[in-house]
Design a protein around this motif. Sequence first.
Motif, PDB file in Angstrom:
ATOM      1  N   GLU A   6       0.926  -1.008   0.379  1.00  0.00           N
ATOM      2  CA  GLU A   6       0.016   0.293   0.127  1.00  0.00           C
ATOM      3  C   GLU A   6       0.728   1.107   0.309  1.00  0.00           C
ATOM      4  O   GLU A   6       1.597   1.123   0.587  1.00  0.00           O
ATOM      5  CB  GLU A   6      -0.997  -0.154   1.624  1.00  0.00           C
ATOM      6  CG  GLU A   6      -2.401  -1.338   1.231  1.00  0.00           C
ATOM      7  CD  GLU A   6      -1.088  -2.472   2.429  1.00  0.00           C
ATOM      8  OE1 GLU A   6      -2.291  -2.507   2.804  1.00  0.00           O
ATOM      9  OE2 GLU A   6      -0.218  -2.224   2.082  1.00  0.00           O
ATOM     10  N   SER A  21      -3.079   3.345  -2.975  1.00  0.00           N
ATOM     11  CA  SER A  21      -2.568   2.483  -3.817  1.00  0.00           C
ATOM     12  C   SER A  21      -2.823   1.687  -3.311  1.00  0.00           C
ATOM     13  O   SER A  21      -1.388   1.373  -2.185  1.00  0.00           O
ATOM     14  CB  SER A  21      -1.919   3.179  -4.996  1.00  0.00           C
ATOM     15  OG  SER A  21      -1.677   4.282  -6.009  1.00  0.00           O
ATOM     16  N   CYS A  22      -2.552  -0.067  -4.159  1.00  0.00           N
ATOM     17  CA  CYS A  22      -2.582  -1.227  -3.732  1.00  0.00           C
ATOM     18  C   CYS A  22      -2.079  -1.841  -4.492  1.00  0.00           C
ATOM     19  O   CYS A  22      -2.533  -2.083  -5.411  1.00  0.00           O
ATOM     20  CB  CYS A  22      -3.163  -1.659  -2.797  1.00  0.00           C
ATOM     21  SG  CYS A  22      -2.988  -3.168  -2.327  1.00  0.00           S
ATOM     22  N   ALA A  23      -0.398  -2.429  -4.494  1.00  0.00           N
ATOM     23  CA  ALA A  23       0.369  -2.932  -5.566  1.00  0.00           C
ATOM     24  C   ALA A  23       0.760  -4.484  -5.262  1.00  0.00           C
ATOM     25  O   ALA A  23       0.817  -4.897  -4.382  1.00  0.00           O
ATOM     26  CB  ALA A  23       1.778  -2.300  -6.477  1.00  0.00           C
ATOM     27  N   PHE A  25       1.855  -8.512  -6.189  1.00  0.00           N
ATOM     28  CA  PHE A  25       3.297  -9.168  -7.082  1.00  0.00           C
ATOM     29  C   PHE A  25       2.769 -10.755  -6.851  1.00  0.00           C
ATOM     30  O   PHE A  25       2.367 -10.634  -5.742  1.00  0.00           O
ATOM     31  CB  PHE A  25       4.898  -7.855  -6.586  1.00  0.00           C
ATOM     32  CG  PHE A  25       4.433  -6.466  -6.445  1.00  0.00           C
ATOM     33  CD1 PHE A  25       3.909  -6.176  -4.968  1.00  0.00           C
ATOM     34  CD2 PHE A  25       4.767  -6.106  -7.792  1.00  0.00           C
ATOM     35  CE1 PHE A  25       4.360  -4.596  -5.458  1.00  0.00           C
ATOM     36  CE2 PHE A  25       5.768  -4.684  -7.522  1.00  0.00           C
ATOM     37  CZ  PHE A  25       5.239  -4.135  -6.567  1.00  0.00           C
ATOM     38  N   THR A  28      -0.469 -12.752  -9.513  1.00  0.00           N
ATOM     39  CA  THR A  28      -1.916 -12.217  -9.020  1.00  0.00           C
ATOM     40  C   THR A  28      -2.847 -12.323 -10.533  1.00  0.00           C
ATOM     41  O   THR A  28      -3.998 -11.727  -9.551  1.00  0.00           O
ATOM     42  CB  THR A  28      -1.414 -10.612  -9.939  1.00  0.00           C
ATOM     43  OG1 THR A  28      -1.063 -10.315 -11.076  1.00  0.00           O
ATOM     44  CG2 THR A  28      -0.260  -9.942  -8.886  1.00  0.00           C
ATOM     45  N   GLN A  72      -9.965  -0.298  -9.676  1.00  0.00           N
ATOM     46  CA  GLN A  72      -8.956  -1.253 -10.075  1.00  0.00           C
ATOM     47  C   GLN A  72      -7.858  -0.820 -11.503  1.00  0.00           C
ATOM     48  O   GLN A  72      -8.788  -0.655 -12.395  1.00  0.00           O
ATOM     49  CB  GLN A  72      -8.582  -3.140 -10.274  1.00  0.00           C
ATOM     50  CG  GLN A  72      -9.964  -3.185 -11.330  1.00  0.00           C
ATOM     51  CD  GLN A  72     -10.237  -4.921 -11.362  1.00  0.00           C
ATOM     52  OE1 GLN A  72      -9.537  -5.052 -10.244  1.00  0.00           O
ATOM     53  NE2 GLN A  72     -11.629  -5.012 -12.000  1.00  0.00           N
ATOM     54  N   ASP A  73      -6.752  -1.306 -12.220  1.00  0.00           N
ATOM     55  CA  ASP A  73      -5.913  -0.432 -12.796  1.00  0.00           C
ATOM     56  C   ASP A  73      -5.540  -2.172 -13.925  1.00  0.00           C
ATOM     57  O   ASP A  73      -4.216  -2.815 -12.877  1.00  0.00           O
ATOM     58  CB  ASP A  73      -5.460   0.035 -13.345  1.00  0.00           C
ATOM     59  CG  ASP A  73      -4.140   0.143 -14.538  1.00  0.00           C
ATOM     60  OD1 ASP A  73      -4.203  -0.802 -15.283  1.00  0.00           O
ATOM     61  OD2 ASP A  73      -4.098   1.924 -14.998  1.00  0.00           O
ATOM     62  N   LYS A  76      -1.570  -2.521 -14.640  1.00  0.00           N
ATOM     63  CA  LYS A  76      -0.943  -2.312 -13.765  1.00  0.00           C
ATOM     64  C   LYS A  76      -0.567  -2.907 -12.745  1.00  0.00           C
ATOM     65  O   LYS A  76       0.480  -3.104 -11.559  1.00  0.00           O
ATOM     66  CB  LYS A  76      -0.364  -0.566 -12.995  1.00  0.00           C
ATOM     67  CG  LYS A  76      -0.367  -0.171 -13.916  1.00  0.00           C
ATOM     68  CD  LYS A  76      -0.534   1.341 -13.835  1.00  0.00           C
ATOM     69  CE  LYS A  76       0.079   2.344 -14.987  1.00  0.00           C
ATOM     70  NZ  LYS A  76       0.134   4.059 -14.590  1.00  0.00           N
ATOM     71  N   ASN A  77      -1.739  -4.422 -12.351  1.00  0.00           N
ATOM     72  CA  ASN A  77      -1.884  -5.634 -10.989  1.00  0.00           C
ATOM     73  C   ASN A  77      -2.500  -4.359  -9.956  1.00  0.00           C
ATOM     74  O   ASN A  77      -1.344  -4.138  -8.272  1.00  0.00           O
ATOM     75  CB  ASN A  77      -0.723  -5.815 -10.983  1.00  0.00           C
ATOM     76  CG  ASN A  77      -0.705  -7.337 -12.135  1.00  0.00           C
ATOM     77  OD1 ASN A  77      -1.388  -7.176 -12.215  1.00  0.00           O
ATOM     78  ND2 ASN A  77       0.326  -7.465 -12.180  1.00  0.00           N
ATOM     79  N   THR A  78      -2.505  -3.087  -9.865  1.00  0.00           N
ATOM     80  CA  THR A  78      -2.889  -2.446  -8.628  1.00  0.00           C
ATOM     81  C   THR A  78      -4.427  -1.622  -8.667  1.00  0.00           C
ATOM     82  O   THR A  78      -5.733  -1.234  -9.708  1.00  0.00           O
ATOM     83  CB  THR A  78      -2.117  -0.545  -8.817  1.00  0.00           C
ATOM     84  OG1 THR A  78      -0.654  -1.198  -9.684  1.00  0.00           O
ATOM     85  CG2 THR A  78      -2.126  -0.126  -7.626  1.00  0.00           C
ATOM     86  N   TYR A  80      -6.754   0.898  -6.071  1.00  0.00           N
ATOM     87  CA  TYR A  80      -6.782   2.664  -5.974  1.00  0.00           C
ATOM     88  C   TYR A  80      -8.251   2.596  -4.604  1.00  0.00           C
ATOM     89  O   TYR A  80      -9.110   1.942  -4.988  1.00  0.00           O
ATOM     90  CB  TYR A  80      -6.920   3.691  -6.515  1.00  0.00           C
ATOM     91  CG  TYR A  80      -6.411   3.696  -7.969  1.00  0.00           C
ATOM     92  CD1 TYR A  80      -6.011   2.546  -8.939  1.00  0.00           C
ATOM     93  CD2 TYR A  80      -4.632   4.034  -7.787  1.00  0.00           C
ATOM     94  CE1 TYR A  80      -4.972   2.024  -9.738  1.00  0.00           C
ATOM     95  CE2 TYR A  80      -3.517   3.215  -8.472  1.00  0.00           C
ATOM     96  CZ  TYR A  80      -3.879   3.086  -9.410  1.00  0.00           C
ATOM     97  OH  TYR A  80      -2.836   2.952 -10.523  1.00  0.00           O
TER      98      TYR A  80
END
Length: 126
Positions: A6, A21-23, A25, A28, A72-73, A76-78, A80
């Motif tokens: 985050e 944001s939450c990326a 890894f 996914t 979500q994107d 980008k595996n993210t 929001y």
Amino acid sequence: QVYLVESGGGSVQAGGSLRLSCAAFGYTYSIYWMGWFRQAPGKQREGVAAISTGDGSTYYADSVKGRFTISQDNAKNTMYLQMNGLKPDDTAMYYCAADFRVNGGAWFSLARYQYWGQGTQVTVSS
């Protein structure tokens, strides 16, 4: 294995905005649900919002409806969380979480999620 990171927390005055944001890894592609939770000092962790990564369905706690937006994107595996109209009661540590199951239970249930981030602090002053 999935790792969640985050970012975006901070200190703002009441009425202000922040975007968390939450990326994600790792594996996914297997994530079906993602959620935002928060925990204020002395209180239990509670669900804020969640999103189905497949069809984009969103869910919100009553306390944040109309003020927060989860998105979500996938490229980008993210994920929001856009937070507008912040209130002092929104002060908490915010966590993102991921669920690998299609039907894992209520979106706001902590037990539904297998992976959690370390959290990002949001502080709203009056």
